[in-house]
Design an enzyme around this catalytic site. Structure first.
Site, PDB file in Angstrom:
ATOM      1  CD  GLU A   1     -60.612 -48.213  37.803  1.00  0.00           C
ATOM      2  OE1 GLU A   1     -59.711 -47.815  37.062  1.00  0.00           O
ATOM      3  OE2 GLU A   1     -60.624 -49.322  38.334  1.00  0.00           O
TER       4      GLU A   1
ATOM      5  CB  CYS B   1     -60.118 -42.702  31.013  1.00  0.00           C
ATOM      6  SG  CYS B   1     -58.729 -43.501  31.841  1.00  0.00           S
TER       7      CYS B   1
HETATM    8  P1  NAD Z   1     -69.010 -48.205  27.843  1.00  0.00           P
HETATM    9  O1  NAD Z   1     -69.419 -47.634  29.147  1.00  0.00           O
HETATM   10  O2  NAD Z   1     -69.908 -48.077  26.687  1.00  0.00           O
HETATM   11  O3  NAD Z   1     -68.742 -49.790  27.996  1.00  0.00           O
HETATM   12  C1  NAD Z   1     -67.866 -50.311  28.956  1.00  0.00           C
HETATM   13  C2  NAD Z   1     -68.189 -51.791  29.166  1.00  0.00           C
HETATM   14  O4  NAD Z   1     -69.499 -51.917  29.728  1.00  0.00           O
HETATM   15  C3  NAD Z   1     -68.213 -52.632  27.895  1.00  0.00           C
HETATM   16  O5  NAD Z   1     -67.716 -53.927  28.199  1.00  0.00           O
HETATM   17  C4  NAD Z   1     -69.694 -52.698  27.573  1.00  0.00           C
HETATM   18  O6  NAD Z   1     -70.029 -53.811  26.767  1.00  0.00           O
HETATM   19  C5  NAD Z   1     -70.293 -52.819  28.953  1.00  0.00           C
HETATM   20  N1  NAD Z   1     -71.696 -52.409  29.097  1.00  0.00           N
HETATM   21  C6  NAD Z   1     -72.453 -51.679  28.244  1.00  0.00           C
HETATM   22  N2  NAD Z   1     -73.684 -51.481  28.783  1.00  0.00           N
HETATM   23  C7  NAD Z   1     -73.687 -52.085  29.992  1.00  0.00           C
HETATM   24  C8  NAD Z   1     -74.659 -52.210  31.032  1.00  0.00           C
HETATM   25  N3  NAD Z   1     -75.868 -51.669  30.939  1.00  0.00           N
HETATM   26  N4  NAD Z   1     -74.312 -52.872  32.159  1.00  0.00           N
HETATM   27  C9  NAD Z   1     -73.080 -53.422  32.297  1.00  0.00           C
HETATM   28  N5  NAD Z   1     -72.114 -53.339  31.330  1.00  0.00           N
HETATM   29  C10 NAD Z   1     -72.432 -52.673  30.191  1.00  0.00           C
HETATM   30  O7  NAD Z   1     -67.578 -47.590  27.537  1.00  0.00           O
HETATM   31  P2  NAD Z   1     -66.707 -47.737  26.222  1.00  0.00           P
HETATM   32  O8  NAD Z   1     -67.298 -46.900  25.144  1.00  0.00           O
HETATM   33  O9  NAD Z   1     -66.457 -49.180  25.986  1.00  0.00           O
HETATM   34  O10 NAD Z   1     -65.318 -47.073  26.716  1.00  0.00           O
HETATM   35  C11 NAD Z   1     -65.052 -45.725  26.714  1.00  0.00           C
HETATM   36  C12 NAD Z   1     -65.319 -45.108  28.072  1.00  0.00           C
HETATM   37  O11 NAD Z   1     -64.540 -45.748  29.082  1.00  0.00           O
HETATM   38  C13 NAD Z   1     -64.927 -43.637  28.132  1.00  0.00           C
HETATM   39  O12 NAD Z   1     -65.924 -42.936  28.811  1.00  0.00           O
HETATM   40  C14 NAD Z   1     -63.641 -43.645  28.942  1.00  0.00           C
HETATM   41  O13 NAD Z   1     -63.338 -42.437  29.613  1.00  0.00           O
HETATM   42  C15 NAD Z   1     -63.930 -44.747  29.903  1.00  0.00           C
HETATM   43  N6  NAD Z   1     -62.681 -45.238  30.513  1.00  0.00           N
HETATM   44  C16 NAD Z   1     -62.418 -44.937  31.820  1.00  0.00           C
HETATM   45  C17 NAD Z   1     -61.217 -45.360  32.389  1.00  0.00           C
HETATM   46  C18 NAD Z   1     -60.875 -45.081  33.829  1.00  0.00           C
HETATM   47  O14 NAD Z   1     -59.995 -45.756  34.338  1.00  0.00           O
HETATM   48  N7  NAD Z   1     -61.503 -44.132  34.491  1.00  0.00           N
HETATM   49  C19 NAD Z   1     -60.303 -46.078  31.613  1.00  0.00           C
HETATM   50  C20 NAD Z   1     -60.609 -46.350  30.290  1.00  0.00           C
HETATM   51  C21 NAD Z   1     -61.814 -45.928  29.744  1.00  0.00           C
END
Ligand code: NAD
Length: 467
Positions: free
Chosen positions: A238, A272
């Site tokens: 997501e 998001c």
């Molecule tokens: P991010 O992608 O930086 O991190 C998300 C999670 O992944 C965190 O727990 C992070 O520590 C972990 N992570 C980082 N690198 C990783 C890797 N290489 N492998 C596995 N896990 C890893 O996102 P963010 O900055 O924490 O959140 C904001 C983003 O989330 C925005 O793009 C937003 O649109 C999205 N989001 C989407 C939804 C949805 O339902 N579509 C909902 C909420 C947020």
């Protein structure tokens, strides 16, 4: 100390992760900074716990309903902690706790059933649903509890066990949530791991994991898909959005302005499915800009624990830097700030709610996900142009159409390329609906029965009618 009933988990010794209060930018607590080598033990225990947990749906329902009650009862511990590490106003943290408990109840009671396959052959054939095994749930910092429960509630209800990894920016409320939930469940059915990368990458790649369910940005989603490729674990992603709101000529601006404003600015734009771009018929453009700017200027921005605050800070320093950079570039490229346009003076990660006008259509503040309290308002001459612009990105999470003639608005909404389209609303979600982004906003389906089946595999049994 929390007053709620929570299972005492042995504190991990070793490195610690400082957790910052985004209202001050100062550390206020710590969480374990676990190294990826813990994962072999954690996943092996999750696998062992799965053997018992998968056997009886009725027992799972009872345990998950008790856990949901415990979460609700722990609201006075969970909500202030969530506000402290995430930044959102306290009332929104209480609402997040309530939605977390509601989601747990919804999935606890959802029965995947047994479906007969009727194809006219003399065979009794039916689908029985089976859980997958240990599930890795990786979530971001914008709705730590709600998004964690969106992962673990359907996964556990389906009979899987879960290893949950919150963002290193928001580990504390999730740890407390998991200890409250775990007190109602058998040991090792739900485990939280906290720490910096490569913890998430290694969890997604772990050979003992059968489903990686991830919420976060598109670039990280790609990395997760790559990590899970070797084990061929199922992946549900997501990802980010850049939702457009298209206003029609018959829109009643004063009637919708509050709703439209909060659809863009709730949680400081860190949603998001926030409205991230507004397309307005050219004759209404200045009226809409004025209505939104007036609301931006009168919004009270302050620490989430202050009851007067309507908007808190951004969650973290890199996020503040990204919003500042994106806004500064738009202003340098000719945009004008009808409200805000800058960070707020003083400590903490506060950014003034910003309404941008005169923004070039191809500016990154329009075409990329800036994920902050900044809203470009763009005029259009023809509806076809507006829809082409609204659909003209790689994102496809949500979208909305705003007007007085609901039939016409619905016909226009039908042309949006996204997972959910609203009329005169945005980001109003039901627990019972499928949640799925189109294009690069997501892979797989969460929410409703689809979210439960996303954590199950079909097991088909054929039996002839005669020996
Ligand atoms: P991010 O992608 O930086 O991190 C998300 C999670 O992944 C965190 O727990 C992070 O520590 C972990 N992570 C980082 N690198 C990783 C890797 N290489 N492998 C596995 N896990 C890893 O996102 P963010 O900055 O924490 O959140 C904001 C983003 O989330 C925005 O793009 C937003 O649109 C999205 N989001 C989407 C939804 C949805 O339902 N579509 C909902 C909420 C947020």
């Amino acid at each position: 100390m929390p007053t709620s009933r929570a299972r005492r988990t042995p504190e991990a010794h070793g490195p610690r992760l400082a957790v910052l209060d985004p209202a001050t930018g100062e550390p206020f607590d710590q969480a374990p900074d676990q190294r990826p080598d813990v994962l072999d033990t954690v996943v092996a225990r999750a696998h062992a716990a799965w053997r018992g947990w998968r056997t009886e749906r009725a027992a799972r329902t009872t345990a998950l309903l008790a856990a949901a009650d415990a979460v609700e009862a722990a609201g006075n511990d969970l909500a202030p902690l969530l506000t402290r590490e995430q930044g959102k106003p306290l009332a929104e943290s209480y609402a997040e706790v309530a939605r977390t408990a509601a989601r747990m109840r919804y999935f606890a009671e959802l029965d995947p059933g047994v479906q007969p396959i009727a194809d006219g052959r003399p065979v009794r054939s039916e689908i029985r649903w089976r859980p997958l095994g240990p599930v890795a749930a990786i979530v971001p910092w914008n709705f730590p509890l709600q998004l964690a429960s969106a992962k673990f509630a359907p996964a556990l209800a389906a009979g899987n066990t879960v290893v949950l990894k919150p963002s290193p920016f928001t580990p504390l409320a999730t740890r407390l949530l998991a200890s409250v939930v775990s007190a109602a469940l058998p040991e090792d059915v739900l485990t939280v791991v906290t720490g910096r990368e490569p913890l998430g990458a290694r969890l997604a790649a772990h050979p003992g994991i059968r489903h990686v369910t991830f919420t976060g940005s598109i670039p990280t989603g790609r990395a997760v898909a790559r990590s899970a490729a070797d084990s061929l674990a199922r992946t549900t992603l997501e990802l980010g959005g850049n939702d457009a709101a298209v206003l029609l000529e018959d829109v009643d601006v004063e009637r919708i302005a509050d709703r439209l404003f909060w659809a863009a600015f709730r949680n400081c734009g860190q949603v998001c499915m926030a409205v991230k771009r507004v397309y307005v018929p050219a004759p209404l453009h200045s009226e809409v800009v004025e209505a939104l700017a007036q609301r931006a200027k009168s919004t009270v921005v302050g620490p989430g624990l202050d009851p007067a605050s309507q908007l808190g800070p951004l969650n973290n320093a890199p996020q503040l830097a990204r919003v500042e950079r994106c806004t500064a570039q738009a202003l340098a490229d000719g945009a004008r700030a009808a409200a805000g346009g800058h960070r707020q003076a003083g400590p903490g990660y506060f950014f003034a709610p910003t309404i941008l006008t005169d923004v070039p259509a191809d500016n990154p503040v329009v075409t990329e996900e800036q994920f902050g309290p900044v809203l470009p308002v763009l005029p259009y001459r023809s509806l076809d142009d507006a829809l082409e612009a609204a659909n003209g990105t790689g994102f496809g999470l949500g979208g909305s159409v705003w007007g007085t003639d609901l039939d016409r608005a619905e016909a226009v909404a039908d042309r949006l390329e996204c997972g959910t389209a609203w009329i005169n609303h945005h980001a109003e979600l039901s627990l019972a609906q499928p949640f799925a982004g189109s294009k690069q906003s997501g892979v797989g389906v969460a929410g409703g029965p689809w979210g439960l089946y996303g954590n199950l595999r079909p097991f088909v049994v054929h039996r002839p009618e005669e020996t």
